[in-house]
Design a protein around this motif. Structure first.
Motif, short mmCIF file in Angstrom:
data_model
loop_
_atom_site.label_atom_id
_atom_site.label_comp_id
_atom_site.label_asym_id
_atom_site.label_seq_id
_atom_site.Cartn_x
_atom_site.Cartn_y
_atom_site.Cartn_z
N ALA A 81 0.82 -1.21 0.00
CA ALA A 81 0.00 0.00 0.00
C ALA A 81 0.85 1.25 0.00
O ALA A 81 1.94 1.28 0.59
N THR A 82 0.34 2.29 -0.63
CA THR A 82 0.87 3.63 -0.39
C THR A 82 0.11 4.18 0.81
O THR A 82 -1.12 4.11 0.84
N PRO A 83 0.80 4.72 1.82
CA PRO A 83 0.16 5.04 3.10
C PRO A 83 -0.48 6.42 3.14
O PRO A 83 -0.51 7.08 4.18
N THR A 84 -1.03 6.83 2.02
CA THR A 84 -1.39 8.24 1.85
C THR A 84 -2.77 8.59 2.40
O THR A 84 -3.20 9.75 2.27
N ALA A 85 -3.45 7.63 3.02
CA ALA A 85 -4.73 7.96 3.67
C ALA A 85 -4.53 8.66 5.01
O ALA A 85 -5.49 9.18 5.58
N SER A 86 -3.29 8.67 5.49
CA SER A 86 -3.04 9.25 6.81
C SER A 86 -1.75 10.06 6.79
O SER A 86 -0.68 9.57 7.19
N PRO A 87 -1.81 11.32 6.31
CA PRO A 87 -0.60 12.14 6.27
C PRO A 87 -0.03 12.35 7.68
O PRO A 87 -0.78 12.45 8.65
#
Length: 679
Positions: A81-87
């Motif tokens: 996953a790219t963890p971009t749901a939680s900056p």
């Protein structure tokens, strides 16, 4: 045909793995237990942005590479996953304009997840840079089987009303309409003196003294879906641009939420993902929770064009966010997982692998619960792994479906804006009731968009519109052609009322569909709260009782099949049929409950030459096929064994059935029969 996830040679089985939550000795135990349970795929990195980029521009991926190495050594594939749901907090503090804003003008803050405006250029830049770095660094890793961009886009911030969104909305409108004259016409801004003279006057529909322009609200919903999609596409393209050649065959997806996500038009998203993937969580309090599961699966399969898709999350037992988080009953997890596979999923993934000890979801069930490996839940997980291994040969097969139903996010949005004739009519309820009635008739439902082309619609003799308030011009023409070429179209009240701009066509209701239906409507008569109307009987049986709605129908070529016995339209048509070309269009002028819908659809199916199947109500039967080989899935949701006339070899038990006697599907159990030679 190529498999959905080419690097995975089995059905997907596993869950979200969050190594940042655990010390090294626990992680070592995790990998050992994954192998014991038969895990084939794990999702990693979903919320790891701050670990991967602890400060701007400094990336740390060695820990993630080491994890992938360890999983690869055990033969376990990775959904990265790219963890971009939680900056990270550092990002949101440095770029505070990236934080989303509510319609009331309130900024949302950090401390949860999804705290970003999808139109923020700073957010998109940082997210794409991180995705590109991960692709360049890990995109050739042999454990990698799937890319997973973000997480549940739009689940918690479906739309934003900040100044950045204002500017982006204007740009989107310029692209859509070209000039202000076309925008003013589309929005009907002459009403209430709303006409715009410059683009700078146009903005997102913030809170106003009365309901904002409905066409403006509808376009803002379209815009918001497109902005989230642009975030996905930006990261996807960054991955594709920077991954090495050794990883070029790894598909890119994200986890949709078809069971109830109102904010995103997934028909548009389906064109952009390599794999349609879905998250599904049972509504535990529902009387028949499996119905929502089957509907979500049929939508997912529809998004995949009728082909395979992937269940990327569901729960082993209770979730943590419903009003009452009911645990699943013995056998329910297995039934759920195998039903997903029956309806086209290429596996069954969970949130999450190991139950968390801290955070908002620490009471959410997991594959490895707090009770550990001595628990029933763990034993059930291991047994499910064995079941899915036994079903590996169904990979790549497709579900046979026999009746079509429209699902349409734009009509959902438009139907439920303010100032509609009644608050008692909602899209999701009508779609669920329609789908339930068809399931009770033992039909497998193909879900299609309202603007599907004629070739796709013509595969099915019956097409049902659950509640199609908004009908685009192109869809209007295709629906007529569908009927003329032999289809049976079923249309409920308050459908075809407006076009794609939420404008009423000239002439009587329902303007977009009155020609194909052979009628018009003089006036709507929504019923008072609790109001009921009775319909005339048919075939010696009592007529159904309906609620919410009545209307004055005037046939213009349609045949009257039922009339209202009482209410404001007593003696006037309640159900009509209009023969047109080789087919027929059916219209029902009131809200029927599931029993009434079931009776109606049984009549339509019989008229179309595809009568309902005579099977027990609690027995769900679905067939997957690949060429000459087919697999019959029979799921018993009841408390007693149920007989099924069928033959084949049960992949789950090895038992052979020659058809001389019925196959007994155990109470609460599942049978999967291979009906042809091994694939």
């Amino acid at each position: 045909m190529p498999h959905l996830v080419p690097r995975l040679d089995r059905l997907a089985f596993g869950g979200d793995h969050n190594p940042e939550q655990w010390p090294a000795d626990v992680l070592e135990e995790d990998v050992r237990l994954m192998a014991e349970a038969g895990v084939t795929l794990v999702t990693v990195g979903v919320f790891s942005w701050v670990l991967l980029e602890p400060e701007e521009g400094r990336y740390e991926t060695a820990w993630l590479r080491a994890l992938l190495d360890r999983l690869h050594a055990e033969g376990i594939k990775v959904d990265l996953a790219t963890p971009t749901a939680s900056p990270p907090a550092w990002f949101s503090r440095r770029y505070s304009a990236s934080l989303p804003m509510t319609r009331e003008g309130v900024r949302l803050d950090v401390g949860a997840r999804e705290h970003f405006c999808p139109s923020s250029p700073e957010y998109r830049r940082a997210a794409q840079a991180l995705a590109g770095h991960l692709a360049a660094d890990l995109g050739g890793h042999p454990a990698l089987a799937l890319w997973h961009v973000g997480n549940e886009f739009g689940a918690h911030v479906g739309a934003c009303w900040c100044p950045v969104s204002d500017a982006a909305f204007r740009a989107w409108l310029r692209e859509r309409y070209g000039d202000l004259d076309r925008l003013n016409e589309a929005w009907g801004t002459s009403f209430w003196g709303q006409r715009y003279g410059t683009w700078e006057e146009v903005g997102t529909p913030r809170l106003a003294p009365m309901p904002s322009n409905p066409a403006q609200q509808l376009d803002h919903l379209r815009f918001s879906s497109d902005e989230h999609l642009a975030c996905f596409v930006g990261e996807r393209d960054a991955i594709r641009a920077r991954r090495p050649a050794a990883g070029a065959d790894v598909p890119v997806t994200t986890n949709l939420m078809t069971q109830g996500s109102r904010h995103l038009d997934y028909w548009r998203w389906a064109r952009e993902v390599d794999v349609v993937a879905d998250d599904h969580y049972l509504t535990a309090a529902a009387e028949r929770p499996q119905l929502g599961l089957s509907l979500a699966d049929d939508i997912s399969r529809g998004l995949a064009g009728g082909g395979p898709w992937l269940l990327l999350e569901h729960s082993t037992s209770a979730v943590s966010w419903q009003p009452r988080n009911l645990a699943k009953r013995p056998g329910e997890m297995r039934r759920n997982a195998l039903t997903h596979v029956a309806r086209g999923s290429e596996g069954a993934m969970f949130f999450q692998w190991r139950a968390s000890r801290a955070g908002a979801e620490k009471f959410h069930s997991a594959m490895l619960p707090q009770a550990g490996t001595g628990s029933r839940q763990w034993r059930d997980v291991v047994a499910l792994g064995a079941d899915l291994a036994a079903l590996a040969e169904v990979r790549g097969s497709v579900v046979e479906d026999d009746v079509a139903m429209v699902w349409d996010w734009e009509s959902w949005w438009a139907l439920e804006l303010e100032f509609r004739p009644t608050v008692d009519l909602t899209y999701a309820e009508r779609a669920a009731a329609t789908h339930e009635a068809l399931l009770d008739l033992h039909r497998t439902v193909a879900v299609v968009p309202v603007d599907a082309d004629l070739e796709r619609l013509a595969r099915h003799r019956v097409l049902v519109l659950p509640q199609q308030y908004l009908v685009p011009d192109r869809a209007r023409d295709v629906l007529r052609a569908y009927v003329e070429q032999g289809g049976h179209l079923v249309v409920p009240f308050f459908s075809g009322v407006v076009d794609e701009t939420d404008a009423v066509p000239a002439g009587p209701y329902p303007g977009q569909l009155r020609d194909v239906l052979g009628l018009d409507v003089e006036e709507w008569h929504p019923l008072p709260e609790g109001g009921r109307v009775r319909l005339s009987p048919a075939g010696g049986t009592p007529g159904p009782v309906a609620d919410v709605w009545s209307e004055r129908v005037r046939p213009r070529g349609a045949q009257v099949l039922r009339t209202f016995l009482d209410g404001p339209d007593a003696g006037h048509p309640a159900l009509t049929r209009h023969d047109l070309g080789a087919g027929a269009a059916w219209y029902v002028a009131t809200r029927l409950d599931v029993v009434g819908l079931r009776e109606l659809y049984a009549e339509v199916l019989a008229a179309a030459g595809t009568p309902a199947r005579d099977l027990p109500r609690d027995l769900e039967v679905v067939r997957r096929r690949a060429g000459e080989v087919s697999w019959l899935f029979a799921v018993n949701h009841g408390d007693v064994d149920l007989p099924l006339a069928a033959s084949g070899t049960d992949l789950l038990t090895g038992a052979a059935h020659d058809g001389a006697a019925p196959v007994l599907v155990p109470a609460g159990g599942v049978v999967v029969l291979r009906e042809g030679a091994a694939a």
